[in-house]
Design a protein around this motif. Sequence first.
Motif, PDB file in Angstrom:
ATOM      1  N   ARG A  91      -5.583  -0.929   6.074  1.00 50.73           N
ATOM      2  CA  ARG A  91      -7.048  -1.011   5.974  1.00 50.73           C
ATOM      3  C   ARG A  91      -7.478  -1.126   4.520  1.00 50.73           C
ATOM      4  N   GLN A  92      -6.514  -0.934   3.614  1.00 58.36           N
ATOM      5  CA  GLN A  92      -6.751  -1.133   2.185  1.00 58.36           C
ATOM      6  C   GLN A  92      -5.615  -2.005   1.643  1.00 58.36           C
ATOM      7  N   PRO A  93      -5.786  -2.598   0.471  1.00 58.34           N
ATOM      8  CA  PRO A  93      -4.720  -3.455  -0.069  1.00 58.34           C
ATOM      9  C   PRO A  93      -3.400  -2.707  -0.157  1.00 58.34           C
ATOM     10  N   LEU A  94      -2.319  -3.409   0.189  1.00 60.89           N
ATOM     11  CA  LEU A  94      -1.000  -2.798   0.258  1.00 60.89           C
ATOM     12  C   LEU A  94      -0.020  -3.640  -0.545  1.00 60.89           C
ATOM     13  N   LEU A  95       0.558  -3.030  -1.572  1.00 62.00           N
ATOM     14  CA  LEU A  95       1.520  -3.723  -2.427  1.00 62.00           C
ATOM     15  C   LEU A  95       2.927  -3.263  -2.049  1.00 62.00           C
ATOM     16  N   LEU A  96       3.718  -4.178  -1.513  1.00 60.64           N
ATOM     17  CA  LEU A  96       5.052  -3.867  -1.019  1.00 60.64           C
ATOM     18  C   LEU A  96       6.105  -4.435  -1.948  1.00 60.64           C
TER      19      LEU A  96
END
Length: 468
Positions: free
Chosen positions: A10-15
């Motif tokens: 639901r929020q930006p996700l940096l993988l």
Amino acid sequence: MPPPECFNTRQPLLLAPEWLMLPDGPHADMGVLVENGRFAQVGPLAALREAHPGLATVALPQRLLMPGLVDTHTHLTQSFGKALAFGEPSEIFRRIWVPMEATLDENAAYLSAKLASLESLRGGFTTVVDAGTRSHVGLEAVASAARDTGIRCVLGMICNDGGLEGDEAAARRILDDAATFLARLEHDPLVHPSLAISIPEAASDHMLRAVAALTLESGRRFQTHVNEHLAAVERSLVARGLRPLEVLHACGALNASALLAHATLLTPREIGLLRDSGAAVAYNPVASQWKGNAVLDAGLLAMLGVPFGLGTDGTRADGLRLMDAAEATQRLTQGLANGDSSCGGGWLWLDHATQGGADAAGVGAMTGRIAEGLAADFLIVDLDVPEFAPSWDLGWELVRFANRDQIEAVFVNGALRLWKGWPLDWDARALMREVREVARRDVRRAPIQRVHPVSDRHRAQQLACART
């Protein structure tokens, strides 16, 4: 591996996986930014961190982030009877699938499709192409099941008009319903409409041509089974004087919107027609192994530039085993005789299980690759297993060594759908309990005719024969 709460999209996700599977193969030191259900950025991890200094990085050591797999041909409302087809010859649809699916009410069709969708997600499929249910009330049920499990589904609406010769009003109603179906799902985020005719002989030339024209105009897929079994080819020759794929060509239905399931029995002329048409093929190696009369030469399709993907045909919903079956079947039927030990070099099957499969399914503009702007449909795969130690060739290892239990997380449209094989937001075991009850009822009352006995009875018969 971080816990599932770290994957809040639901929020930006940096993988930051150890390996990222891009269209040209695996890359290290790369990252992806997932935002609003899409891959917002894909690039070197250091550059992504610099561009987003306030965003925490989710490190995924000894993990592979790869595109979700695409099943280009399945039957979601056949999951109740999947083990009834073992040992059965050829055209089991006439003796098992048609009678069983016709028995399903709306709830049973929903349960069957939901079970099949769960199996598919567990097997690494984030997209499935359903060839159309024969349940008269099942179409909306399948769509609901796909949405509730969160899988991407190319859903076929069957448009057969066989037996309605001369009834122009009935044919018109079918085509009107088809146009309405295409329009209604045009903007659905998960369920993508498609039109289907079970086999060419199940429809008039007019219907075949009209359905293929509708899908071509709307940019959707026209699905049909062609040249799958000797019996089907012979019926077509007797009825039309043409083989099934030739029928499609003769009536103007063999176009770039077509997705042809199986296509295992092709003459050189039909291969030429297929190549020139722009049509795509669903290659179903497990179906060929279990009940087919022949195996499609997928290597030849690749050489000719015919779009194709891998399909299960509802046999078993395991995408990693499907890649292994595709390579092994090609090797046994083509490579052994030709001295070809590579048979696609591993990467061919990986490509056609992902990006090539998405293109064949008509959804290549939205999924099938890790690329900026595409839907975040992906898998996180555990590489810290004995089968991958030491690792020398990740592409080949995924095709020949990988197991479904290595898939730790499945994402569709950026949402975490499965964690270590199970959904987090609904009760899969409650579904299985309900399925067992309803399936027993429906299979018992369906007029199914099996040729082959169950395995224990078969053993007893063989032992009895050996004693006489």
